[in-house]
Design an enzyme around this catalytic site. Sequence first.
Site, PDB file in Angstrom:
ATOM      1  N   HIS A 243       0.840  -1.204   0.000  1.00 14.09           N
ATOM      2  CA  HIS A 243       0.000   0.000   0.000  1.00 14.09           C
ATOM      3  C   HIS A 243       0.873   1.252   0.000  1.00 14.09           C
ATOM      4  CE1 HIS A 243      -4.019  -1.981   1.423  1.00 14.09           C
ATOM      5  NE2 HIS A 243      -3.650  -2.341   0.217  1.00 14.09           N
ATOM      6  N   ASP A 271     -11.176  -1.071 -10.055  1.00 10.89           N
ATOM      7  CA  ASP A 271      -9.930  -1.343  -9.327  1.00 10.89           C
ATOM      8  C   ASP A 271      -8.975  -2.038 -10.296  1.00 10.89           C
ATOM      9  OD1 ASP A 271      -7.992  -1.906  -7.463  1.00 10.89           O
ATOM     10  OD2 ASP A 271      -9.237  -3.152  -6.171  1.00 10.89           O
ATOM     11  N   HIS A 354     -10.908  -9.591  -3.970  1.00  8.11           N
ATOM     12  CA  HIS A 354     -11.926  -9.195  -2.997  1.00  8.11           C
ATOM     13  C   HIS A 354     -13.175  -8.807  -3.773  1.00  8.11           C
ATOM     14  CE1 HIS A 354     -10.926  -5.065  -4.228  1.00  8.11           C
ATOM     15  NE2 HIS A 354      -9.651  -5.388  -4.053  1.00  8.11           N
ATOM     16  N   HIS A 361     -13.338  -2.319  -1.531  1.00 10.89           N
ATOM     17  CA  HIS A 361     -13.371  -3.611  -0.833  1.00 10.89           C
ATOM     18  C   HIS A 361     -14.821  -3.785  -0.420  1.00 10.89           C
ATOM     19  CE1 HIS A 361      -8.801  -3.669   0.282  1.00 10.89           C
ATOM     20  NE2 HIS A 361      -9.038  -3.854  -1.000  1.00 10.89           N
ATOM     21  N   GLU A 384      -6.072 -10.367  -8.696  1.00  9.94           N
ATOM     22  CA  GLU A 384      -4.856  -9.563  -8.632  1.00  9.94           C
ATOM     23  C   GLU A 384      -3.636 -10.285  -8.053  1.00  9.94           C
ATOM     24  OE1 GLU A 384      -5.078  -6.471  -5.573  1.00  9.94           O
ATOM     25  OE2 GLU A 384      -7.179  -6.967  -5.241  1.00  9.94           O
ATOM     26  N   TYR A 388       6.590 -10.228  -5.464  1.00 10.72           N
ATOM     27  CA  TYR A 388       7.360  -9.105  -4.913  1.00 10.72           C
ATOM     28  C   TYR A 388       8.653  -9.652  -4.335  1.00 10.72           C
ATOM     29  CZ  TYR A 388       2.462  -7.800  -5.029  1.00 10.72           C
ATOM     30  OH  TYR A 388       1.152  -7.613  -5.428  1.00 10.72           O
ATOM     31  N   ARG A 406       2.294  -6.625 -10.006  1.00  6.88           N
ATOM     32  CA  ARG A 406       0.924  -7.071  -9.756  1.00  6.88           C
ATOM     33  C   ARG A 406       0.101  -6.736 -10.994  1.00  6.88           C
ATOM     34  NH1 ARG A 406       0.289  -4.858  -5.278  1.00  6.88           N
ATOM     35  NH2 ARG A 406      -0.930  -2.973  -5.688  1.00  6.88           N
TER      36      ARG A 406
END
Length: 439
Positions: A243, A271, A354, A361, A384, A388, A406
């Site tokens: 985030h 999204d 989600h 969300h 998604e 990483y 992502r």
Amino acid sequence: MKLTQIDFQQRRTRLAQKMGANSIMVIATSPVAYRNRDADYKFRADSSFFYLTGFAEPEAVAVIETFESADDYSYSLFCRERNREMEIWNGYRAGIDGAIEDYEADEAYAIDLLDEEIVEKLLNKNSLYYRIGHQADFDAKVSQWLKKADAQQRKGHGSPTQVIQLDRILDEMRLIKSAQEIELMQIASNISAKAHTRAMQNVHPGIMEYALEAELNYIFGQHGCVPSYNSIVGGGANACILHYVENNQVLKDGDLVLIDAACEYELYASDITRTFPVNGKFSAEQKALYEVVLASQYAAIDAVRIGNSYREPHEVAVKILTEGLLDLGLLKGELSELIETETYHQFYMHGTGHWLGMDVHDVGIYKVDGDWRTYEEGMVVTVEPGLYIAPDDETVDEKWRGIGIRIEDDVVATAQGPRVLTADVVKNIDDIEHLMEHH
């Protein structure tokens, strides 16, 4: 395209049916939020409140009462009164007349009268539906109302014997999207896709992350939309912070940039995440990892099918990601063992999606009686997967470190199979490189 009062009315009717006879429902919109001192955030109605009313002003409460039968119900709106003085400062208000004429309320009252009018409405109702634990001060108000209604028992009135969590019902209603809702989400997705395309066309080494974010905001603003969540624009190792919203670093030649950003249209969210090279060409390592994430994403999207478990896309993605990490030598061992022990967590530490709707969300429970629920027609989910590789991860070859990827799309479960709302923005390596080269 806009929803009309007919749509909101149908929702109120469905809710009344679910409440049953002799019941009352009370729901408040969002409080006004202040950014600092006298500056407030631009008001946005509470999603569930708007879902039932289509009413976007602050300081409003909606009430639905059913009587001898659930077919017979009354809808009241408590809202701000017209006030010339205040309207000069803050804009037009619907007022009491507008609530009835434009918002189809059977009764309308000034919001200041809520405390005295509501007690009368609670009397002789069996059940009260409201959002328990949603706003502490509203919880306190409801307790006061119930106490006052109880006090009238000596006069021969009953008061609600049960208080029921309204979210249980509304969340389930909101989880299944109508054709109109999907249409609104499609519009939001198309605008967001345009924004991502613009970012791919305008990125170059040396640009600031926030300047790239501004390219997306420009497209959102051009369509009268706002972001549905804080945008993430992370170059290089910043993509490994899930985030990351500072967006204040310079984008470097040779790095990837991960953009997770999208807008809402008529209060319906999209999204999207895309990851692409700042200089327009993937390096060998970036390409290798990207292909793994993309393969896992295609397979996960394909698993969003009616009757499949909610978790199926995640399980499919995990398997492909773990296989890919094995092939590239980032993980060692036995595939089933690595999945079993969740060793892949080192490189893939979040879920694969989600629910998506009015909230990014979105509401709706994920498990029923302890089991993952299954996809039904009209459910919308994000897909998604990502990888990483932390910049300081000593367990892997240096060439992989600091790469974060992502890829996220929005998918509707339909009778015809998965429908991707966000297909308008490219994600294959060739398509991305081609777009970035020829703009």
